[in-house]
Design a protein around this motif. Structure first.
Motif, PDB file in Angstrom:
ATOM      1  N   UNK A 137       0.863  -1.321   0.023  1.00 22.73           N
ATOM      2  CA  UNK A 137      -0.026  -0.034  -0.033  1.00 22.73           C
ATOM      3  C   UNK A 137       0.695   1.242   0.027  1.00 22.73           C
ATOM      4  N   UNK A 138       1.776   1.053   0.721  1.00 21.22           N
ATOM      5  CA  UNK A 138       2.860   2.278   0.902  1.00 21.22           C
ATOM      6  C   UNK A 138       3.580   2.517  -0.646  1.00 21.22           C
ATOM      7  N   UNK A 143       5.135   6.582 -14.646  1.00 25.65           N
ATOM      8  CA  UNK A 143       5.346   5.866 -13.349  1.00 25.65           C
ATOM      9  C   UNK A 143       4.151   5.137 -13.026  1.00 25.65           C
ATOM     10  N   UNK A 144       4.141   3.779 -13.046  1.00 28.22           N
ATOM     11  CA  UNK A 144       3.070   2.962 -12.885  1.00 28.22           C
ATOM     12  C   UNK A 144       3.373   1.912 -11.873  1.00 28.22           C
ATOM     13  N   UNK A 145       2.309   1.317 -10.971  1.00 27.80           N
ATOM     14  CA  UNK A 145       2.208   0.176 -10.188  1.00 27.80           C
ATOM     15  C   UNK A 145       1.553  -0.818 -11.006  1.00 27.80           C
ATOM     16  N   UNK A 146       2.137  -1.774 -10.813  1.00 34.57           N
ATOM     17  CA  UNK A 146       1.532  -3.212 -11.611  1.00 34.57           C
ATOM     18  C   UNK A 146       1.531  -4.558 -10.842  1.00 34.57           C
ATOM     19  N   UNK A 147       0.396  -5.046 -10.834  1.00 35.29           N
ATOM     20  CA  UNK A 147       0.234  -6.389 -10.280  1.00 35.29           C
ATOM     21  C   UNK A 147       0.894  -7.454 -11.290  1.00 35.29           C
ATOM     22  N   UNK A 148       1.509  -8.198 -10.772  1.00 37.95           N
ATOM     23  CA  UNK A 148       1.939  -9.673 -11.606  1.00 37.95           C
ATOM     24  C   UNK A 148       0.881 -10.613 -11.976  1.00 37.95           C
ATOM     25  N   UNK A 184       4.178   5.340  -5.804  1.00 39.94           N
ATOM     26  CA  UNK A 184       4.037   5.454  -7.067  1.00 39.94           C
ATOM     27  C   UNK A 184       3.599   6.600  -7.568  1.00 39.94           C
ATOM     28  N   UNK A 185       2.195   7.006  -6.751  1.00 42.90           N
ATOM     29  CA  UNK A 185       1.388   8.265  -7.071  1.00 42.90           C
ATOM     30  C   UNK A 185       2.496   9.434  -6.869  1.00 42.90           C
ATOM     31  N   UNK A 224       0.901   7.050 -13.070  1.00 43.56           N
ATOM     32  CA  UNK A 224       0.131   7.169 -11.542  1.00 43.56           C
ATOM     33  C   UNK A 224      -1.145   6.183 -11.591  1.00 43.56           C
ATOM     34  N   UNK A 225      -1.142   5.522 -12.673  1.00 39.77           N
ATOM     35  CA  UNK A 225      -2.168   4.097 -12.434  1.00 39.77           C
ATOM     36  C   UNK A 225      -1.664   2.873 -11.803  1.00 39.77           C
ATOM     37  N   UNK A 226      -2.572   2.026 -11.542  1.00 37.05           N
ATOM     38  CA  UNK A 226      -2.560   0.825 -10.862  1.00 37.05           C
ATOM     39  C   UNK A 226      -2.873  -0.296 -12.019  1.00 37.05           C
TER      40      UNK A 226
END
Ligand SMILES: NC(=O)c1ccc[n+]([C@@H]2O[C@H](COP(=O)([O-])OP(=O)(O)OC[C@H]3O[C@@H](n4cnc5c(N)ncnc54)[C@H](OP(=O)(O)O)[C@@H]3O)[C@@H](O)[C@H]2O)c1
Length: 239
Positions: A164-165, A184-189, A170-171, A225-227
Motif C-alpha cells: 500500500x505504501x 510511473x506506474x504500479x503493476x500487479x503481476x 508510485x502516485x 500514476x495508475x495501478x
C-alpha cells in the motif's frame, strides 16, 4: 534503430529473472540487478543463453545506499540512457496467518526497507540515466494485497501495508516526474508460481513475464500514476 534499455531489480529468480530473459529475447539490453551475483546461477545461465551482452548482471542490494550508487555508476559505464526501470525486488517476510501480536516487528522493517524505501533509493540514483531516455518509464511491481479499498481480511498485513505504501510512493513519483516526461506506474503481476507466490499459484512465471514485457512496451504517458494489471489494463481507480 536505437537500443532499448531496462534495469530490473531482484533479477536473480522469480518474476525478475523471467522478465530479464523475456525482454532480452525481445531485443532489449537488460541490466539485471542481483543481490548476490556469484550465487545467482539461474541468472548466469540466462545471460549465457541470451544474445551476448544482452543481459548484464550488476550487484545490487536495494537496501543499501552504497550498493545502489555503485550499481548506478556501473550501469552508466554500459548504457548511455535507461528507457525503463522495473522495481521488482521484494520480500514477503511473514507466513501470512500471524496475528498482530505474533508478528515480529522486524518484519515490518524488512518489508518497508525493501519494498518501499528500496524503490525510492534505486529510482533516485537511476534518475540521471532515465532522464536521458526519450520516454522514461518506472514500473513498480506491486500487488493487489496493497489495495486498501479491497482489504477485508487480516492476512499478511505486513506485506500488504508495504505494498500500500509502494502504491502511494508510485502516485507521488508519478506526480513529481510527470513534468519531466516520465511515466510511473504500479503493476500487479498476478498470483505467480515463484518462491514468493508458492507452488499453488495459478499463473506461470513465464506467462506473467510475457504479459509484463508486452505491457512495458505499450506503456503510454497517459497511464502515469495508475495501478495496472500485468496486461496493462487499469486495475482499479479506487486504490
Ligand atoms: N509471486 C506473486 O504471486 C506476486 C504477487 C504480487 C506481487 N509480487 C511481487 O513481484 C515481485 C517479485 O516477486 P517474486 O514472486 O518473483 O518473488 P521471489 O521469487 O521471492 O523473488 C524475489 C526477488 O527479490 C530479490 N530481493 C529481495 N530482497 C532484495 C534486496 N534487498 N536487494 C535486491 N534484491 C532483493 C530476491 O533476490 P535474492 O535471490 O537475493 O533473495 C529475488 O530476486 C515482488 O515485488 C513481489 O512482491 C509477486
Amino acid at each position: 534503430m536505437q537500443e532499448k534499455t531496462v534495469f530490473i531489480t531482484g533479477a536473480s529468480r522469480g518474476i525478475g529473472l523471467a522478465l530479464a530473459g523475456e525482454l532480452a529475447r525481445r531485443g532489449w539490453r537488460v541490466m539485471a540487478g542481483a543481490r548476490h551475483p556469484a550465487g545467482a546461477y539461474a541468472l548466469q545461465r540466462a545471460a549465457e543463453n541470451a544474445v551476448p551482452g544482452s543481459i548484464e548482471i550488476l550487484p545490487l542490494d536495494v537496501r543499501s545506499d552504497d550498493s545502489a550508487q555503485a550499481a548506478a555508476e556501473e550501469a552508466a559505464t554500459k548504457v548511455r540512457s535507461l528507457d525503463v526501470l522495473v522495481n521488482n525486488a521484494g520480500v514477503f517476510p511473514e507466513v501470512g496467518s500471524e496475528t498482530l501480536e505474533e508478528l515480529p516487528l522486524v518484519y515490518f522493517e524488512t518489508a518497508f526497507s525493501t519494498n518501499v524505501v528500496g524503490v525510492a533509493r534505486v529510482t533516485r540514483v537511476l534518475l540521471p540515466l532515465l532522464s536521458r531516455a526519450p520516454h522514461p518509464r518506472v514500473v513498480n511491481i506491486s500487488s493487489r494485497a496493497g489495495l486498501i479499498s479491497q482489504k477485508e481480511d487480516a492476512r499478511h498485513i505486513c506485506y500488504s501495508a508495504s505494498k500500500a505504501a509502494l502504491n502511494m510512493l508510485t502516485r507521488g513519483m508519478a506526480a513529481e516526474l510527470r513534468p519531466r516526461g516520465f511515466t510511473v506506474v504500479a503493476v500487479t503481476p498476478g498470483w505467480v508460481n515463484t518462491e514468493m507466490g508458492g507452488p499453488g499459484a495459478p499463473v506461470r512465471v513465464e506467462d506473467s513475464a510475457r504479459s509484463l514485457a508486452a505491457m512495458i512496451e505499450c506503456l503510454t504517458p497517459g497511464e502515469t500514476g495508475q495501478f495496472l494489471d500485468r496486461d496493462g489494463k487499469r486495475e482499479t481507480s479506487a486504490w
